[in-house]
Design a protein around this motif. Structure first.
Motif, PDB file in Angstrom:
ATOM      1  N   ILE A  25      -2.781  10.595  -8.534  1.00  0.00           N
ATOM      2  CA  ILE A  25      -2.158   9.360  -8.054  1.00  0.00           C
ATOM      3  C   ILE A  25      -3.133   8.195  -8.198  1.00  0.00           C
ATOM      4  O   ILE A  25      -4.341   8.391  -8.247  1.00  0.00           O
ATOM      5  N   ILE A  26      -2.542   7.006  -8.228  1.00  0.00           N
ATOM      6  CA  ILE A  26      -3.347   5.792  -8.189  1.00  0.00           C
ATOM      7  C   ILE A  26      -3.324   5.305  -6.752  1.00  0.00           C
ATOM      8  O   ILE A  26      -2.257   5.261  -6.146  1.00  0.00           O
ATOM      9  N   VAL A  27      -4.480   4.964  -6.236  1.00  0.00           N
ATOM     10  CA  VAL A  27      -4.496   4.435  -4.878  1.00  0.00           C
ATOM     11  C   VAL A  27      -4.550   2.912  -4.908  1.00  0.00           C
ATOM     12  O   VAL A  27      -5.105   2.327  -5.828  1.00  0.00           O
ATOM     13  N   GLY A  28      -3.966   2.324  -3.893  1.00  0.00           N
ATOM     14  CA  GLY A  28      -4.053   0.872  -3.754  1.00  0.00           C
ATOM     15  C   GLY A  28      -3.093   0.135  -4.661  1.00  0.00           C
ATOM     16  O   GLY A  28      -2.006   0.617  -4.943  1.00  0.00           O
ATOM     17  N   ASN A  29      -3.530  -0.990  -5.137  1.00  0.00           N
ATOM     18  CA  ASN A  29      -2.637  -1.872  -5.882  1.00  0.00           C
ATOM     19  C   ASN A  29      -2.545  -1.501  -7.352  1.00  0.00           C
ATOM     20  O   ASN A  29      -3.512  -1.076  -7.955  1.00  0.00           O
ATOM     21  N   TYR A  30      -1.373  -1.705  -7.910  1.00  0.00           N
ATOM     22  CA  TYR A  30      -1.229  -1.564  -9.346  1.00  0.00           C
ATOM     23  C   TYR A  30      -1.571  -2.919  -9.961  1.00  0.00           C
ATOM     24  O   TYR A  30      -2.081  -3.808  -9.299  1.00  0.00           O
ATOM     25  N   LEU A  31      -1.272  -3.071 -11.211  1.00  0.00           N
ATOM     26  CA  LEU A  31      -1.743  -4.277 -11.885  1.00  0.00           C
ATOM     27  C   LEU A  31      -1.084  -5.549 -11.372  1.00  0.00           C
ATOM     28  O   LEU A  31      -1.730  -6.498 -11.018  1.00  0.00           O
ATOM     29  N   THR A  32       0.213  -5.550 -11.311  1.00  0.00           N
ATOM     30  CA  THR A  32       0.888  -6.784 -10.881  1.00  0.00           C
ATOM     31  C   THR A  32       1.863  -6.529  -9.749  1.00  0.00           C
ATOM     32  O   THR A  32       2.507  -7.430  -9.274  1.00  0.00           O
ATOM     33  N   ASN A  33       2.002  -5.289  -9.319  1.00  0.00           N
ATOM     34  CA  ASN A  33       2.910  -4.976  -8.219  1.00  0.00           C
ATOM     35  C   ASN A  33       2.113  -4.265  -7.129  1.00  0.00           C
ATOM     36  O   ASN A  33       1.273  -3.430  -7.406  1.00  0.00           O
ATOM     37  N   LEU A  34       2.423  -4.603  -5.909  1.00  0.00           N
ATOM     38  CA  LEU A  34       1.683  -4.043  -4.796  1.00  0.00           C
ATOM     39  C   LEU A  34       2.063  -2.590  -4.545  1.00  0.00           C
ATOM     40  O   LEU A  34       3.228  -2.259  -4.403  1.00  0.00           O
ATOM     41  N   GLY A  35       1.075  -1.705  -4.507  1.00  0.00           N
ATOM     42  CA  GLY A  35       1.340  -0.306  -4.178  1.00  0.00           C
ATOM     43  C   GLY A  35       1.219  -0.079  -2.681  1.00  0.00           C
ATOM     44  O   GLY A  35       0.992  -1.003  -1.911  1.00  0.00           O
ATOM     45  N   ARG A  36       1.352   1.178  -2.253  1.00  0.00           N
ATOM     46  CA  ARG A  36       1.182   1.492  -0.834  1.00  0.00           C
ATOM     47  C   ARG A  36      -0.313   1.452  -0.498  1.00  0.00           C
ATOM     48  O   ARG A  36      -1.153   1.641  -1.362  1.00  0.00           O
ATOM     49  N   PRO A  37      -0.663   1.224   0.766  1.00  0.00           N
ATOM     50  CA  PRO A  37      -2.093   1.234   1.089  1.00  0.00           C
ATOM     51  C   PRO A  37      -2.712   2.584   0.751  1.00  0.00           C
ATOM     52  O   PRO A  37      -2.076   3.622   0.898  1.00  0.00           O
ATOM     53  N   ALA A  38      -3.980   2.550   0.296  1.00  0.00           N
ATOM     54  CA  ALA A  38      -4.663   3.779  -0.135  1.00  0.00           C
ATOM     55  C   ALA A  38      -4.628   4.842   0.949  1.00  0.00           C
ATOM     56  O   ALA A  38      -4.410   6.018   0.673  1.00  0.00           O
ATOM     57  N   GLN A  39      -4.836   4.421   2.196  1.00  0.00           N
ATOM     58  CA  GLN A  39      -4.934   5.416   3.260  1.00  0.00           C
ATOM     59  C   GLN A  39      -3.649   6.220   3.421  1.00  0.00           C
ATOM     60  O   GLN A  39      -3.688   7.421   3.708  1.00  0.00           O
ATOM     61  N   ASP A  40      -2.501   5.593   3.189  1.00  0.00           N
ATOM     62  CA  ASP A  40      -1.228   6.313   3.294  1.00  0.00           C
ATOM     63  C   ASP A  40      -1.195   7.477   2.311  1.00  0.00           C
ATOM     64  O   ASP A  40      -0.754   8.576   2.628  1.00  0.00           O
ATOM     65  N   ASP A  41      -1.677   7.209   1.087  1.00  0.00           N
ATOM     66  CA  ASP A  41      -1.668   8.262   0.069  1.00  0.00           C
ATOM     67  C   ASP A  41      -2.666   9.361   0.412  1.00  0.00           C
ATOM     68  O   ASP A  41      -2.388  10.539   0.225  1.00  0.00           O
ATOM     69  N   LEU A  42      -3.828   8.945   0.898  1.00  0.00           N
ATOM     70  CA  LEU A  42      -4.843   9.945   1.230  1.00  0.00           C
ATOM     71  C   LEU A  42      -4.358  10.810   2.392  1.00  0.00           C
ATOM     72  O   LEU A  42      -4.548  12.032   2.402  1.00  0.00           O
ATOM     73  N   ASP A  43      -3.671  10.181   3.358  1.00  0.00           N
ATOM     74  CA  ASP A  43      -3.104  10.945   4.475  1.00  0.00           C
ATOM     75  C   ASP A  43      -2.065  11.934   3.968  1.00  0.00           C
ATOM     76  O   ASP A  43      -1.971  13.065   4.455  1.00  0.00           O
ATOM     77  N   MET A  44      -1.269  11.486   2.998  1.00  0.00           N
ATOM     78  CA  MET A  44      -0.235  12.365   2.455  1.00  0.00           C
ATOM     79  C   MET A  44      -0.885  13.610   1.831  1.00  0.00           C
ATOM     80  O   MET A  44      -0.408  14.726   2.017  1.00  0.00           O
ATOM     81  N   LEU A  45      -1.983  13.414   1.099  1.00  0.00           N
ATOM     82  CA  LEU A  45      -2.650  14.555   0.456  1.00  0.00           C
ATOM     83  C   LEU A  45      -3.205  15.522   1.499  1.00  0.00           C
ATOM     84  O   LEU A  45      -3.128  16.742   1.340  1.00  0.00           O
ATOM     85  N   THR A  46      -3.741  14.966   2.586  1.00  0.00           N
ATOM     86  CA  THR A  46      -4.256  15.821   3.671  1.00  0.00           C
ATOM     87  C   THR A  46      -3.104  16.646   4.243  1.00  0.00           C
ATOM     88  O   THR A  46      -3.222  17.852   4.443  1.00  0.00           O
ATOM     89  N   GLU A  47      -1.976  15.968   4.470  1.00  0.00           N
ATOM     90  CA  GLU A  47      -0.810  16.642   5.046  1.00  0.00           C
ATOM     91  C   GLU A  47      -0.324  17.763   4.121  1.00  0.00           C
ATOM     92  O   GLU A  47       0.115  18.820   4.572  1.00  0.00           O
ATOM     93  N   LEU A  48      -0.416  17.530   2.822  1.00  0.00           N
ATOM     94  CA  LEU A  48       0.056  18.525   1.859  1.00  0.00           C
ATOM     95  C   LEU A  48      -1.009  19.587   1.551  1.00  0.00           C
ATOM     96  O   LEU A  48      -0.778  20.495   0.761  1.00  0.00           O
ATOM     97  N   ALA A  49      -2.170  19.449   2.187  1.00  0.00           N
ATOM     98  CA  ALA A  49      -3.295  20.375   1.958  1.00  0.00           C
ATOM     99  C   ALA A  49      -3.684  20.434   0.486  1.00  0.00           C
ATOM    100  O   ALA A  49      -3.931  21.503  -0.080  1.00  0.00           O
ATOM    101  N   MET A  50      -3.700  19.245  -0.148  1.00  0.00           N
ATOM    102  CA  MET A  50      -4.119  19.173  -1.544  1.00  0.00           C
ATOM    103  C   MET A  50      -5.478  18.471  -1.607  1.00  0.00           C
ATOM    104  O   MET A  50      -5.582  17.281  -1.315  1.00  0.00           O
ATOM    105  N   PRO A  51      -6.543  19.183  -1.979  1.00  0.00           N
ATOM    106  CA  PRO A  51      -7.867  18.560  -2.012  1.00  0.00           C
ATOM    107  C   PRO A  51      -7.987  17.525  -3.126  1.00  0.00           C
ATOM    108  O   PRO A  51      -7.373  17.665  -4.188  1.00  0.00           O
ATOM    109  N   ILE A  52      -8.772  16.501  -2.848  1.00  0.00           N
ATOM    110  CA  ILE A  52      -9.030  15.479  -3.867  1.00  0.00           C
ATOM    111  C   ILE A  52     -10.077  16.016  -4.838  1.00  0.00           C
ATOM    112  O   ILE A  52     -11.101  16.557  -4.415  1.00  0.00           O
ATOM    113  N   LYS A  53      -9.774  15.865  -6.122  1.00  0.00           N
ATOM    114  CA  LYS A  53     -10.734  16.300  -7.134  1.00  0.00           C
ATOM    115  C   LYS A  53     -12.022  15.503  -6.984  1.00  0.00           C
ATOM    116  O   LYS A  53     -12.011  14.277  -6.936  1.00  0.00           O
TER     117      LYS A  53
END
Ligand code: SF4
Length: 338
Positions: free
Chosen positions: A304-332
């Protein structure tokens, strides 16, 4: 009287061919998957997830992206708000070196292993390449050892060599869509020109990141065609975008790809590309919402890409990182990718 040949279920075939043997689906098979009814999507995603776990493992690659030069591109890619040929509201702008260093540091702080420097150009000129060189040097002097990727358009062999010399380890250059559909999307350059750049990148030893956008008026047949054309390239990473109908672009009134169709596409691409890093890129918030992002992560996506994309605002990085923790998927981790 001869009995009608028994219909073989494509997911049963995929279980043996892709999950057990690691052989991606053919164009016809991908098309069958793209035509599965909605009630078979959970089964498809479960299989796609199993394929990803078997051939890629549980890790998720987290990446940050920054725009070094935004807008004003001379090309006419119809989906792109950075083209100078359309009246879209994106203004031409350059990021300075301190801005680049700061963005790289923020990306590293999220735990990401990859930082991609992007410029809206047909291809880099001398000025852009020297900015990239200075930027990479400044990022290293900041004590940041994050891996650097670039996305600077089409390249000459000389430019490929220069990027290798700078230590760029991955290059993003999207084919965007099936070869047969490309002339409807872009008229200022050809699919083959993009393909040539990708071949040079691979030959020079850089990792290849190549994907595209779903929902640009292509048929299901063309989506299947695109999936196998990508597979032929054997990219290290495939960013899968869903069209964001950006105001001012020729596609501003195109409908957003619906959630079920998008999930079917994610599953089908994973079954065509069992070993690649499959990344959720732009458009996922529009298409999936928060819940669907999770479904995609459990349906074959592993970056996944965290934070902002080039010209469109993405979800805050922490939301994505929390999602990965919840899914028990370690960050490479960075150390494992060096
Ligand atoms: S070359 Fe890239 S930046 Fe330029 S219009 Fe096409 S997609 Fe946009």
């Amino acid at each position: 009287m001869t009995a009608a040949p028994e219909q073989v279920d494509v997911l049963a075939v995929a279980r043996e061919q892709v999950l057990e043997q690691g052989v991606g689906l053919s164009e016809e098979q991908v098309l069958e998957v793209l035509r599965l009814p909605d009630d078979r999507i959970p089964e498809l995603l479960e299989l796609a997830h199993a394929v990803r776990m078997r051939w890629c493992g549980p890790e998720v690659e987290v990446e940050g992206i920054v725009s070094l030069k935004t807008g004003g591109c001379p090309e006419d890619c119809h989906f792109c708000s950075q083209s100078g040929q359309f009246p879209s509201p994106v203004r031409s702008a350059w990021l300075d070196i301190p801005g680049l260093v700061k963005a790289a540091r923020q990306t590293a702080e999220t735990g990401a292993s990859e930082f991609c420097i992007v410029a809206a150009v047909r291809g880099p000129d001398k000025r852009l390449l020297s900015q990239v060189r200075d930027g990479i040097k400044a990022i290293r002097e900041d004590g940041n050892d994050i891996q650097i990727a670039c996305s600077l358009g089409m390249l000459t062999q000389e430019q490929v060599d220069e990027l290798v010399d700078m230590g760029v380890h991955r290059y993003n250059h999207n084919l965007e869509t099936a070869r047969s559909h490309f002339p409807n999307v872009v008229t200022t350059h050809s699919w083959e020109e993009r393909w040539d750049t990708l071949k040079m990148i691979r030959a020079a030893g850089m990792e290849v990141c190549c994907g595209g956008i779903i929902g640009m008026g292509e048929t299901l047949e063309q989506r299947a065609e695109f999936a196998v054309q990508l597979a032929e390239l054997e990219p290290d990473e495939v960013p899968l975008n869903f069209l964001i109908p950006n105001p001012g672009t020729p596609y501003e009134n195109y409908p957003v790809v619906e959630g079920p169709e998008a999930l079917r596409t994610v599953g089908a691409f994973r079954l065509a590309l069992p070993r690649t890093i499959l990344r959720f890129a732009g458009g996922r918030e529009l298409t999936f919402g928060d819940l669907g992002a999770k479904q995609g992560m459990l349906g074959g996506v592993n970056a996944i890409i965290v934070g902002n994309y080039l010209t469109n605002l993405g979800r805050p990085a922490q939301d994505d990182l929390d999602m990965l923790t919840e899914l028990a998927m370690p960050i490479k981790e960075l150390s494992k990718t060096l």
